[in-house]
Design an enzyme around this catalytic site. Structure first.
Site, short mmCIF file in Angstrom:
data_model
loop_
_atom_site.label_atom_id
_atom_site.label_comp_id
_atom_site.label_asym_id
_atom_site.label_seq_id
_atom_site.Cartn_x
_atom_site.Cartn_y
_atom_site.Cartn_z
N LYS A 638 -40.21 75.17 19.32
CA LYS A 638 -41.35 74.29 19.02
C LYS A 638 -41.03 72.82 19.25
CE LYS A 638 -44.34 75.78 15.60
NZ LYS A 638 -44.66 76.02 14.16
N THR A 639 -39.92 72.37 18.69
CA THR A 639 -39.60 70.95 18.83
C THR A 639 -39.22 70.64 20.28
OG1 THR A 639 -37.35 71.34 18.07
CG2 THR A 639 -38.93 70.59 16.43
N GLN A 643 -41.05 67.92 22.77
CA GLN A 643 -40.36 66.85 23.51
C GLN A 643 -40.94 66.74 24.90
OE1 GLN A 643 -38.34 64.53 22.63
NE2 GLN A 643 -36.28 65.28 22.43
N LYS A 707 -28.06 71.42 26.21
CA LYS A 707 -27.90 70.14 26.91
C LYS A 707 -29.00 69.23 26.35
CE LYS A 707 -27.78 72.15 31.20
NZ LYS A 707 -27.49 72.28 32.66
N GLY A 708 -29.16 68.05 26.89
CA GLY A 708 -30.16 67.14 26.32
C GLY A 708 -31.53 67.36 26.93
N GLY A 710 -34.34 64.87 25.80
CA GLY A 710 -35.20 63.75 25.44
C GLY A 710 -35.68 62.95 26.64
N GLU A 711 -34.85 62.86 27.64
CA GLU A 711 -35.18 62.00 28.79
C GLU A 711 -35.71 62.79 29.98
OE1 GLU A 711 -34.10 58.85 27.77
OE2 GLU A 711 -32.79 59.62 26.21
MO1 MOS Z 1 -33.77 56.81 24.58
S1 MOS Z 1 -34.15 55.37 26.05
O1 MOS Z 1 -32.15 57.02 24.67
O2 MOS Z 1 -34.44 56.27 23.18
#
Ligand code: MOS
Length: 745
Positions: A638-639, A643, A707-708, A710-711
């Site tokens: 969900k989270t 994102q 892994k990440g 967010g970006e």
């Molecule tokens: Mo992000 S630009 O690492 O908040």
């Protein structure tokens, strides 16, 4: 790998642990702490972009009802660790420290703080502060500066060459194009805010919007020469940040100075217009791409030159050209990165910093190349898929980009794309399909968590980390529940307070990887400690087992079971009670990555976009998006989905609407408000956004396999939209945002 808990069948849909608090309004954001005797500070901004204050009238403000103090550079108490270096006062090239000199470095630079007993009185009094200036000519236009200005020099601006820098020029098929991206501003819903409460002359508590709890604590310690234990930073909830909340910005220092001076707690919350000029932005960039390929579509050369901007008083750099070095399998790569200082406030990290800007150019250029070759754009990416990282000359820790292509293309229906622009229609609308790749570095840093497990069977984990929205407490609860074998409802993850063991800043897509590792390790430590408590317990004894070892046990639902005989069990709580102790308590620490030394680690995404373009009005409607992501194992479905949904919304804003506009005559923002700086509203967002995860664990980066993400959801998205618009219309828009005027002209 030992202790590797990936279970392909298992997908966690745990609700946000702080969801109820957020939607019922009980979650407290930084501006919402109601301290007794709270006073209100309002920042006054300069009305010129460059020059010096020659006089400043604060008398009217000081006489205004309820005003407690007005602080300017003329009367500011000296802050010991926050002074310009000897001889650099009034030199705008040597940094900016609020209220330490008369120099103006950018329009709306804070020149005063007015503090009053109510917000309304402070706002009114702030309007009465009038400064006179000696103006100088300001330079804020990157298009002009790139011709007549001087770029910064140094290691960060070194050219990169792999193989032959000019190879693309001699290719069988080549394209060359220039792409423009404007200033963009984070504009989280929650404005930046701080409440400062000096407990004594050398001890302070602040409630601050921050992504970097420890860095905030350190910068306050340094500025005011305070001991670490005397600076407490609390940041329990953030209403978004996207990178704007790493720095301790001037308004926060001003609030600290003001509160100390008047001996009362002070709150400063920026206004929306100040959010455009005082807490960073994504720098504008001009990018020149050259791509060369064989007739079959094999890349033979990439050239990527970027020109970007920073402030004259402070350098900011980011990896705009980096993706072009590693995303594709190409032997010859040249990248150049030049930054020109301007009379504007300093830019900062903004979601997918660098890569997002770079991928807009690279992924648009790849689409142009696909057309030049007459090859399907997805096929072109497959042909040039990189099996190893040619920049670092290392294998990947994991790479499931091909799987992401496949998943996404199938779900989206990429095969229905018409390659010839203008040939697919729905009613009077032209239909276009486009795609763009995303890539972002994956990594793992050091962090600590505090652990308490009590005889009530409840686990509390605490860490000095903040959560700007992705759901860190939820993800950490997930990791703990799975690793320890305890129901999520019996786990509490506490964050947002520098009194907790230091976690990590929230950013760079590294929080879950970093903190998740420590939580994972902490749970295993806890299992060992519990095993130690019951190792002699006769209930587990069998013919072969006289002393119980951790490997003999299964930890599940708050119980330890003997693996070979599940009827032999004891609850975690009873194990503690029987040992006659109250609780197990310790601090777990994990160092940063070692494993990665021999590997290169990235998350990947591929975005598929269906756009409708109205041929007469130039209106673009995004009607369908599929984002397919390789971010390793998904800790919480969900989270994680949220994102990427958020990235899609941000990406629609970036591609179709967002643009900071400055009147270069005055170096002043024109659209520093939400009426004129357009961001997507609900009607701009398609009902059909599908987020797909390959969900295969990375075996190297960390023990949870994540892994990440967010970006990476934003990287490459704007190109996908631009490519869809081209596919619909045959018009290649090389300047964001893609507004209707550009399509009908
Ligand atoms: Mo992000 S630009 O690492 O908040």
């Amino acid at each position: 790998m030992e202790n590797y808990f990936y279970d392909p069948e298992f997908v966690s849909y745990l609700d946000r642990v702080d969801g109820v608090a957020k939607v019922t309004g009980t979650a407290k954001f930084s501006a919402e702490y109601d301290l007794p005797n709270l006073a209100y500070g309002v920042m006054v901004g300069a009305t010129i972009a460059k020059g010096n204050i020659t006089a400043i009238n604060t008398k009217d403000a000081e006489r205004s009802p309820g005003v407690l103090t007005v602080i300017t550079h003329l009367n500011c108490p000296k802050v010991p660790g926050y002074q310009p270096k000897e001889g650099t006062q009034n030199d705008p090239s040597k940094g900016f420290r609020v209220f330490t000199d008369a120099a103006i470095r950018f329009n709306n630079q804070p020149i005063a703080i007015v503090i009053a007993d109510t917000l309304e009185r402070a706002v009114h009094a702030a309007s009465l502060v009038k400064a006179q200036y000696k103006k100088e000519v300001s330079h804020t236009d990157l298009d002009i500066e790139k011709k007549s200005g001087k770029a910064l020099e140094g290691g960060a601006y070194k050219d990169y060459v792999r193989g032959n820098a000019d190879a693309w020029k001699n290719a069988e098929v080549k394209i060359e194009a220039e792409y423009h991206m404007p200033l963009e501003v984070h504009n989280p819903m929650e404005m930046h805010a701080i409440i400062v409460n000096w407990d004594s002359n050398d001890k302070v508590t602040v409630y601050e919007k921050t992504q970097a709890l420890q860095a905030t604590q350190q910068s306050i310690m340094q500025a005011f020469a305070l001991k670490e234990e005397n600076v407490r930073v609390i940041s329990k909830f953030l209403g978004g940040a996207f990178g704007s909340a790493f720095n301790t910005w001037p308004h926060s220092i001003a609030a600290l100075i003001g509160a100390k001076k008047i001996g009362r707690p002070v709150k400063v919350m920026l206004s929306r217009d100040q959010m455009f000029t005082n807490v960073g932005y994504r720098p504008a960039a001009i990018q020149k791409m050259g791509l060369g390929a064989t007739k079959e579509g094999k890349l033979t050369g990439i050239s990527h030159e970027a020109i970007a901007m920073t402030a004259k008083y402070q350098q900011f750099t980011e990896g705009i050209v980096n993706a072009s070095r590693s995303l594709y399998n190409c032997p010859n790569v040249f990248t150049k990165y030049k930054v020109f200082p301007l009379d504007l406030s300093v830019p900062t990290w903004m979601r997918g910093p660098g890569e997002t800007t770079g991928a807009y150019a690279l992924e648009s250029a790849m689409d142009e190349l696909a057309y030049a070759l007459n090859v399907d754009p997805l096929q072109l990416r497959m042909i040039n898929h990189a099996e190893t990282d040619l920049e670092e000359e290392k294998p990947y820790s994991s790479k499931f980009l091909k799987e992401a292509y496949q998943l996404g293309a199938d779900k989206f229906g990429w095969k229905d794309r018409h390659s010839t622009p203008g040939t697919l229609k729905e009613g009077e609308w032209l239909v276009g399909y486009g795609l763009g790749n995303g890539i972002f570095t994956a990594w793992r840093g050091a962090s600590k968590v505090g652990v308490k497990f009590g005889s009530d069977g409840r686990l509390t984990i605490s860490s000095g980390v903040t959560d700007m929205g992705p759901g860190t407490a939820t993800a950490m609860t997930n990791v703990a529940a799975e690793t320890f074998g305890l129901q999520a409802r019996n786990i509490k993850f506490e964050l947002g307070d520098s009194n907790y063991p230091p976690g990590i800043f929230q950013g760079g897509s590294g929080t879950t990887s970093t903190l998740g590792t420590t939580v994972f390790n902490a749970c295993n430590t806890l299992k060992k400690k519990l095993t130690e408590l019951i190792k002699d317990n006769p209930i587990f004894h069998t013919e072969n087992i006289h002393i119980v070892k951790m490997e003999d046990l299964v930890f599940e639902d708050g119980f330890m079971f003997l693996a070979t005989e599940r009827s032999k069990k004891i609850s975690f709580a009873d194990a503690i009670k029987n040992a006659g102790i109250q609780q197990i308590e310790f601090v777990e620490e994990s160092k940063g990555e070692d494993e990665k030394k021999n590997y290169s680690a990235f998350s990947y995404a591929v975005h598929f976009v269906k756009a409708l373009v109205h041929p007469e009005t130039g209106v673009v409607k995004i009607v369908k998006v599929v984002s397919s992501v390789d971010a390793g194992k998904i800790v919480n479905q969900k989270t994680a989905e949220s994102q990427i949904f958020g990235s899609v919304v941000g990406g629609i804003g970036m591609s179709l609407m967002e643009e900071g506009v400055i009147d270069h005559r005055y170096g002043r923002w024109i659209n520093n408000n939400f009426a004129d700086y357009h961001v997507p509203v609900h009607a701009d967002i398609p009902s059909s956004i599908e987020v797909l995860f390959v969900n295969k664990p990375d075996p190297i980066l960390n023990p949870i396999g994540s892994k990440g993400m967010g970006e990476v959801g934003l990287v490459g998205f704007a190109a996908a939209v631009a490519n869809a618009v081209y596919n619909a219309t045959g018009k290649r828009i090389r300047e964001l945002p893609i507004t209707p005027d550009k399509l009908i002209s």
